[in-house]
Design a protein around this motif. Structure first.
Motif, mmCIF file in Angstrom:
data_model
loop_
_atom_site.group_PDB
_atom_site.id
_atom_site.type_symbol
_atom_site.label_atom_id
_atom_site.label_comp_id
_atom_site.label_asym_id
_atom_site.label_seq_id
_atom_site.Cartn_x
_atom_site.Cartn_y
_atom_site.Cartn_z
ATOM 1 N N TYR A 101 -3.031 0.876 -7.714
ATOM 2 C CA TYR A 101 -4.326 0.217 -7.517
ATOM 3 C C TYR A 101 -4.914 0.685 -6.188
ATOM 4 C CZ TYR A 101 -7.644 -3.766 -7.551
ATOM 5 O OH TYR A 101 -8.770 -4.565 -7.553
ATOM 6 N N SER A 102 -5.187 1.995 -6.140
ATOM 7 C CA SER A 102 -5.812 2.576 -4.953
ATOM 8 C C SER A 102 -6.399 3.916 -5.377
ATOM 9 C CB SER A 102 -4.782 2.746 -3.826
ATOM 10 O OG SER A 102 -3.635 3.428 -4.299
ATOM 11 N N GLY A 146 2.496 -3.131 1.832
ATOM 12 C CA GLY A 146 1.474 -3.405 0.809
ATOM 13 C C GLY A 146 1.681 -2.471 -0.366
ATOM 14 N N THR A 178 5.200 -6.607 -0.350
ATOM 15 C CA THR A 178 3.987 -7.112 -0.986
ATOM 16 C C THR A 178 3.997 -8.626 -0.856
ATOM 17 O OG1 THR A 178 2.774 -7.411 -3.071
ATOM 18 C CG2 THR A 178 5.137 -7.122 -3.270
ATOM 19 N N GLN A 223 3.798 -8.733 -8.573
ATOM 20 C CA GLN A 223 4.009 -7.311 -8.250
ATOM 21 C C GLN A 223 5.457 -7.061 -7.875
ATOM 22 O OE1 GLN A 223 1.290 -6.482 -5.012
ATOM 23 N NE2 GLN A 223 -0.349 -5.872 -6.399
ATOM 24 N N ASP A 235 5.359 -10.864 4.107
ATOM 25 C CA ASP A 235 4.176 -10.458 4.862
ATOM 26 C C ASP A 235 4.569 -9.272 5.763
ATOM 27 O OD1 ASP A 235 1.399 -11.649 5.889
ATOM 28 O OD2 ASP A 235 2.512 -10.912 7.615
ATOM 29 N N ILE A 250 -0.901 1.887 1.695
ATOM 30 C CA ILE A 250 -1.975 2.406 0.822
ATOM 31 C C ILE A 250 -2.808 1.245 0.294
ATOM 32 C CG2 ILE A 250 -2.472 3.875 -1.177
ATOM 33 C CD1 ILE A 250 0.526 4.740 -1.084
HETATM 34 C C1 LIG Z 1 -4.860 -2.737 -3.324
HETATM 35 S S1 LIG Z 1 -3.179 -3.184 -3.381
HETATM 36 C C2 LIG Z 1 -2.467 -1.585 -3.151
HETATM 37 C C3 LIG Z 1 -1.099 -1.513 -3.735
HETATM 38 C C4 LIG Z 1 -0.408 -0.160 -3.661
HETATM 39 N N1 LIG Z 1 -0.211 0.285 -2.316
HETATM 40 C C5 LIG Z 1 -1.118 0.880 -4.494
HETATM 41 O O1 LIG Z 1 -1.552 1.903 -3.943
HETATM 42 O O2 LIG Z 1 -1.193 0.703 -5.706
HETATM 43 C C6 LIG Z 1 -2.885 -4.031 -1.802
HETATM 44 C C7 LIG Z 1 -1.479 -4.495 -1.572
HETATM 45 O O3 LIG Z 1 -1.387 -5.041 -0.238
HETATM 46 C C8 LIG Z 1 -0.544 -6.177 -0.278
HETATM 47 N N2 LIG Z 1 -0.808 -7.031 0.885
HETATM 48 C C9 LIG Z 1 -1.991 -7.579 1.251
HETATM 49 N N3 LIG Z 1 -1.820 -8.312 2.379
HETATM 50 C C10 LIG Z 1 -0.523 -8.203 2.715
HETATM 51 C C11 LIG Z 1 0.255 -8.721 3.797
HETATM 52 N N4 LIG Z 1 -0.266 -9.534 4.704
HETATM 53 N N5 LIG Z 1 1.568 -8.379 3.851
HETATM 54 C C12 LIG Z 1 2.131 -7.581 2.901
HETATM 55 N N6 LIG Z 1 1.437 -7.057 1.874
HETATM 56 C C13 LIG Z 1 0.122 -7.370 1.774
HETATM 57 C C14 LIG Z 1 -0.863 -6.830 -1.610
HETATM 58 O O4 LIG Z 1 0.182 -7.717 -1.979
HETATM 59 C C15 LIG Z 1 -0.951 -5.581 -2.497
HETATM 60 O O5 LIG Z 1 0.333 -5.225 -2.915
#
Ligand SMILES: C[S@@+](CC[C@H](N)C(=O)[O-])C[C@H]1O[C@@H](n2cnc3c(N)ncnc32)[C@H](O)[C@@H]1O
Length: 396
Positions: free
Chosen positions: A140-141, A179, A201, A206, A229, A243
């Motif tokens: 999802y990017s 993330g 994540t 997920q 987090d 990403i």
């Molecule tokens: C747009 S998705 C991208 C996922 C993946 N990197 C990809 O390219 O498909 C954003 C990700 O950031 C994670 N995320 C957002 N805020 C976060 C935080 N404070 N700590 C850890 N992960 C976080 C979300 O759970 C999600 O998995």
């Protein structure tokens, strides 16, 4: 109200004669702007929609579209491309509405507690939902169209490969992915480069899905995903990737993010931060932060560069993949529309319209608006072993 809208549309049409477009009102009357075949017709289905458009800024427009008070026949993206026009930007929302929105934004600030809620709002809509329109790797990017004829699956794989090359990945490297979503990058790096690693994540769905996938491929626990987090990440890594997550950090926490990043890395470690951003700081979009990404904030390069440097990280390269994200979004939109009935059956018609609006507005942001996709490569301190040219990204 209608005369204000008519004047605005005339002004838009004069400054951008192409494409011609139309306006349809609730009483059935129609007006046209420009000559030739209409690219779209803005359909104000109720008198309230006129108020939404004129007096409630992008929040009103988005809400009117979601609820069907306003409709668009034809090319929605051509209509949304007018959003960046100065005359549209001048449509002010009232001071009260602005104050309400800012209060909401401040409430959504990404403290460790609030980040969980913000992430849940978007990512815990269910794996079944995302499976309908993401590629097989559940990435999802922004994808990377090195080959113009590639499928979305291939372009996502090419993105992971591009990142692996930027990271100079080698067998035995320890990679942290902040993330990590459904774990696509970790799986790719473990499968193709033999790395070990951990992804983080905040989405329960997920995390479960990612670990199951890694187990099924025999890659777990060499690479694994934890529900934490970024501030709770632990360990020592010589490679770092993040990403599409930095958009959730919020500018108040940029120093925290980069200091945490530096603390996880060994000297000379290499990292890549892949994030949506903007060249110039602009006002937050109230519709997006209300309905799609509470707490979301798009950084400028300047806003990232200083806390990155202050944390002892050294920016070594910067690439902007802007057009690649426009195309990625078009692929997602086509898949989403192919499954719109399933989405409607599960979440209702308003949800379909909300997500259609979000995906198309995002695509327009990359194609003709101010949104960018930055890949920032950095090292922890000076890494004198880094190649002096970018050749290794494209050869071998
Ligand atoms: C747009 S998705 C991208 C996922 C993946 N990197 C990809 O390219 O498909 C954003 C990700 O950031 C994670 N995320 C957002 N805020 C976060 C935080 N404070 N700590 C850890 N992960 C976080 C979300 O759970 C999600 O998995």
């Amino acid at each position: 109200m209608i005369e204000t809208i008519d004047r605005l549309l005339q002004q838009l049409s004069r400054s951008r004669p192409e494409p011609p477009f139309g306006l349809k009102l609730w009483d059935g009357s129609e007006r046209r702007y420009g000559q030739g075949k209409l690219a779209f017709v803005l359909d104000l289905c109720t008198p309230e929609a006129a108020v939404d458009v004129v007096a409630r800024g992008s929040l009103g427009f988005g809400e009117a579209y979601m609820t069907g008070r306003l409709d668009v026949q034809g090319d929605l993206q051509q209509l949304l491309a007018f959003e960046s026009h100065p005359a549209v930007r001048e449509l002010h929302i009232s001071a009260l509405q602005k104050a309400k929105f800012m209060a909401g934004y401040l409430r959504a600030r990404n403290s460790a507690k609030r980040s969980r809620e913000n992430v849940r709002h978007h990512y815990d809509l269910g794996n079944d939902f995302y499976r309908l329109w993401l590629d097989e790797s559940m990435t999802y990017s922004c994808a990377y169209w090195r080959d113009d004829c590639a499928t979305l699956e291939e372009a996502q794989e090419a993105k992971h490969e591009h990142l692996c090359r930027k990271l100079q990945l080698e067998a035995g490297d320890r990679l942290v992915d902040i993330g990590c979503g459904w774990g696509g990058m970790l799986a790719y790096a473990a499968r193709n480069y033999g790395v070990e690693g951990v992804g983080y994540t905040l989405s329960t769905e997920q995390c479960q899905w990612a670990n199951e996938r890694l187990r099924a491929e025999g890659l777990h626990p060499r690479v694994r995903v934890e529900l934490k987090d970024y501030r709770e990440a632990e360990g020592e890594f010589n490679k770092f990737v993040s990403i599409g997550m930095f958009e959730h950090v919020g500018k108040e926490f940029y120093s925290t993010f980069f200091e945490k990043t530096a603390s996880l890395l060994t000297p000379e470690a290499i990292g890549v931060l892949h994030t949506i951003g903007k060249d110039v700081e602009t006002q937050l979009d109230p519709w997006v932060t209300t309905y799609i990404f509470p707490g979301g904030y798009l950084p400028t390069v300047a806003q990232m560069a200083e806390p990155l440097g202050n944390a002892g990280l050294l920016l070594t390269d910067l690439e902007n993949l802007r057009p690649h994200y426009g195309r990625t979004l078009d692929e997602w939109i086509a898949r989403f529309e192919a499954h719109r009935d399933e989405v409607a059956a599960r979440f209702g018609e308003e949800f379909v319209r909300m997500w259609r609006y979000y995906l198309n507005a995002s695509a327009v942001g990359f194609k003709t608006g101010g949104t960018r996709l930055y890949q920032i490569t950095f090292t922890k301190g000076i890494n004198s072993g880094l190649p002096w040219t970018r050749e290794c990204l494209y050869t071998g």
